[in-house]
Motif scaffolding. Structure first.
Motif, mmCIF file in Angstrom:
data_model
loop_
_atom_site.group_PDB
_atom_site.id
_atom_site.type_symbol
_atom_site.label_atom_id
_atom_site.label_comp_id
_atom_site.label_asym_id
_atom_site.label_seq_id
_atom_site.Cartn_x
_atom_site.Cartn_y
_atom_site.Cartn_z
ATOM 1 N N ASP A 91 0.833 -1.186 0.000
ATOM 2 C CA ASP A 91 0.000 0.000 0.000
ATOM 3 C C ASP A 91 0.879 1.252 0.000
ATOM 4 N N ARG A 92 0.546 2.224 -0.806
ATOM 5 C CA ARG A 92 1.371 3.424 -0.902
ATOM 6 C C ARG A 92 1.380 4.224 0.395
ATOM 7 N N THR A 93 0.408 3.955 1.282
ATOM 8 C CA THR A 93 0.371 4.712 2.541
ATOM 9 C C THR A 93 1.334 4.140 3.582
ATOM 10 N N TRP A 94 1.945 3.008 3.252
ATOM 11 C CA TRP A 94 2.849 2.384 4.208
ATOM 12 C C TRP A 94 4.099 3.216 4.409
ATOM 13 N N SER A 95 4.603 3.185 5.654
ATOM 14 C CA SER A 95 5.899 3.784 5.928
ATOM 15 C C SER A 95 6.636 2.871 6.891
ATOM 16 N N THR A 96 7.889 3.148 7.130
ATOM 17 C CA THR A 96 8.666 2.285 8.030
ATOM 18 C C THR A 96 8.154 2.356 9.459
ATOM 19 N N GLN A 97 7.327 3.338 9.744
ATOM 20 C CA GLN A 97 6.776 3.464 11.091
ATOM 21 C C GLN A 97 5.441 2.733 11.223
ATOM 22 N N SER A 98 4.955 2.221 10.133
ATOM 23 C CA SER A 98 3.654 1.550 10.164
ATOM 24 C C SER A 98 3.759 0.238 10.919
ATOM 25 N N SER A 99 2.756 -0.063 11.674
ATOM 26 C CA SER A 99 2.781 -1.295 12.471
ATOM 27 C C SER A 99 1.707 -2.256 11.992
ATOM 28 N N TYR A 100 1.623 -2.423 10.710
ATOM 29 C CA TYR A 100 0.631 -3.363 10.215
ATOM 30 C C TYR A 100 1.206 -4.107 9.027
ATOM 31 N N ASN A 101 0.513 -5.165 8.664
ATOM 32 C CA ASN A 101 0.948 -5.926 7.506
ATOM 33 C C ASN A 101 0.903 -5.049 6.269
ATOM 34 N N GLU A 102 1.967 -5.055 5.530
ATOM 35 C CA GLU A 102 2.013 -4.117 4.430
ATOM 36 C C GLU A 102 2.208 -4.751 3.067
ATOM 37 N N GLN A 103 2.356 -6.054 3.026
ATOM 38 C CA GLN A 103 2.422 -6.728 1.743
ATOM 39 C C GLN A 103 1.227 -7.649 1.618
ATOM 40 N N PHE A 104 0.470 -7.430 0.578
ATOM 41 C CA PHE A 104 -0.715 -8.242 0.316
ATOM 42 C C PHE A 104 -0.442 -9.092 -0.899
ATOM 43 N N PHE A 105 -0.637 -10.390 -0.733
ATOM 44 C CA PHE A 105 -0.236 -11.328 -1.771
ATOM 45 C C PHE A 105 -1.369 -11.640 -2.738
ATOM 46 N N GLY A 106 -0.984 -11.806 -3.980
ATOM 47 C CA GLY A 106 -1.922 -12.304 -4.968
ATOM 48 C C GLY A 106 -2.077 -13.801 -4.822
ATOM 49 N N PRO A 107 -3.037 -14.408 -5.536
ATOM 50 C CA PRO A 107 -3.311 -15.837 -5.409
ATOM 51 C C PRO A 107 -2.304 -16.727 -6.125
ATOM 52 N N GLY A 108 -1.386 -16.134 -6.864
ATOM 53 C CA GLY A 108 -0.355 -16.923 -7.519
ATOM 54 C C GLY A 108 -0.721 -17.380 -8.920
ATOM 55 N N THR A 109 0.295 -17.666 -9.704
ATOM 56 C CA THR A 109 0.149 -18.179 -11.068
ATOM 57 C C THR A 109 1.007 -19.421 -11.206
ATOM 58 N N ARG A 110 0.357 -20.519 -11.571
ATOM 59 C CA ARG A 110 1.089 -21.772 -11.776
ATOM 60 C C ARG A 110 1.525 -21.837 -13.232
ATOM 61 N N LEU A 111 2.824 -21.774 -13.474
ATOM 62 C CA LEU A 111 3.359 -21.843 -14.830
ATOM 63 C C LEU A 111 3.965 -23.224 -15.073
ATOM 64 N N THR A 112 3.514 -23.852 -16.145
ATOM 65 C CA THR A 112 4.080 -25.131 -16.574
ATOM 66 C C THR A 112 4.593 -24.974 -17.988
ATOM 67 N N ALA A 149 -1.830 -18.471 -2.020
ATOM 68 C CA ALA A 149 -0.964 -17.392 -1.590
ATOM 69 C C ALA A 149 -0.834 -17.381 -0.070
ATOM 70 N N PRO A 150 0.248 -16.843 0.445
ATOM 71 C CA PRO A 150 0.375 -16.705 1.905
ATOM 72 C C PRO A 150 -0.652 -15.725 2.462
ATOM 73 N N THR A 151 -1.139 -16.031 3.646
ATOM 74 C CA THR A 151 -2.038 -15.110 4.328
ATOM 75 C C THR A 151 -1.391 -14.654 5.624
ATOM 76 N N PHE A 152 -1.537 -13.394 5.930
ATOM 77 C CA PHE A 152 -0.899 -12.773 7.080
ATOM 78 C C PHE A 152 -1.469 -13.309 8.388
ATOM 79 N N LEU A 153 -0.575 -13.657 9.327
ATOM 80 C CA LEU A 153 -0.993 -14.088 10.656
ATOM 81 C C LEU A 153 -0.622 -13.075 11.724
ATOM 82 N N SER A 154 0.657 -12.642 11.731
ATOM 83 C CA SER A 154 1.078 -11.776 12.823
ATOM 84 C C SER A 154 2.294 -10.962 12.429
#
Lengths: 121, 112
Positions: free
Chosen positions: A98-119, B42-47
């Protein structure tokens, strides 16, 4: 909130072809997106960091000419696997910060996509 | 160098408590994360821990000791759906991107 999508979820291609994977932040703006690769029963290996409007930063050992990354907007980053070979077969996952994240933020800041399986055949 | 160690596999019984340990040696530290990942998803956040001590969130708790480079994830009242891989990740201020460095993950099998 904080949903990240990836497309396609699964792709099978022939050796030598190129494959493009899209990563989108659906309800937030992401100045930074990360691309990971995960082989079976292994952890996530960071491939590159993608910053909106600038060139991606690749991790050591990752070929930038093979894995082309474009981050043209605050909601979209693409990874193109060029001249794919069977050894490129893997699970590719993106995450968006999230662009609002900073090093002082105390929350999860990376949100993952569901992934792509490549064969690659 | 960057090194994050976790046990490869653990087995526990439904209803029990399990502790998954993580030790790290990284160039700088700006927080430690735990993620859960089911196969093919995908990984999901826990803590998230950045200060020493215990963070509790329902059935999951995470502990951090920065001086020891050590963290653990505690799962209580185990359920079958808790069978998954658990990833420890350290946020490193090695460059302006503050990227996450992942451990190898711990595969947890919960048995009836």
């Amino acid at each position: 909130g904080a949903v990240v999508s990836q497309h396609p979820s699964r792709v099978i291609c022939k050796s030598g072809t190129s494959v493009k994977i899209e990563c989108r932040s659906l309800d937030f703006q992401a100045t930074t997106m990360f691309w990971y690769r995960q082989f079976p029963k292994q952890s996530l290996m960071l491939m590159a960091t993608s910053n909106e409007g600038s060139k991606a930063t690749y991790e050591q050992g990752v070929e930038k000419d093979k894995f082309l990354i474009n981050h043209a907007s605050l909601t979209l980053s693409t990874l193109t696997v060029t001249s794919a070979h069977p050894e490129d077969s893997s699970f590719y996952i993106c995450s968006a910060r999230d662009r609002t994240w900073s090093t002082q933020s105390s929350y999860n800041e990376q949100f993952f996509g569901p992934g792509t399986r490549l064969t690659v055949l | 160098g960057q090194n994050i160690d976790q046990p490869t596999e653990m087995t526990a019984t439904e209803g029990a408590i399990v502790q998954i340990n993580c030790t790290y040696q990284t160039s700088g530290f700006n927080g430690l994360f735990w993620y859960q990942q089911h196969a093919g998803e995908a990984p999901t956040f826990l803590s998230y821990n950045v200060l020493d001590g215990l963070e509790e969130k329902g059935r999951f708790s995470s502990f951090l000791s920065r001086s020891k480079g050590y963290s653990y994830l505690l799962l209580k009242e185990l359920q079958m759906k808790d069978s998954a891989s658990y990833l420890c990740a350290v946020r490193s201020p090695m460059d302006s991107s503050y990227k996450l460095i992942f451990g190898s993950g711990t595969r947890l099998l919960v048995r009836p």
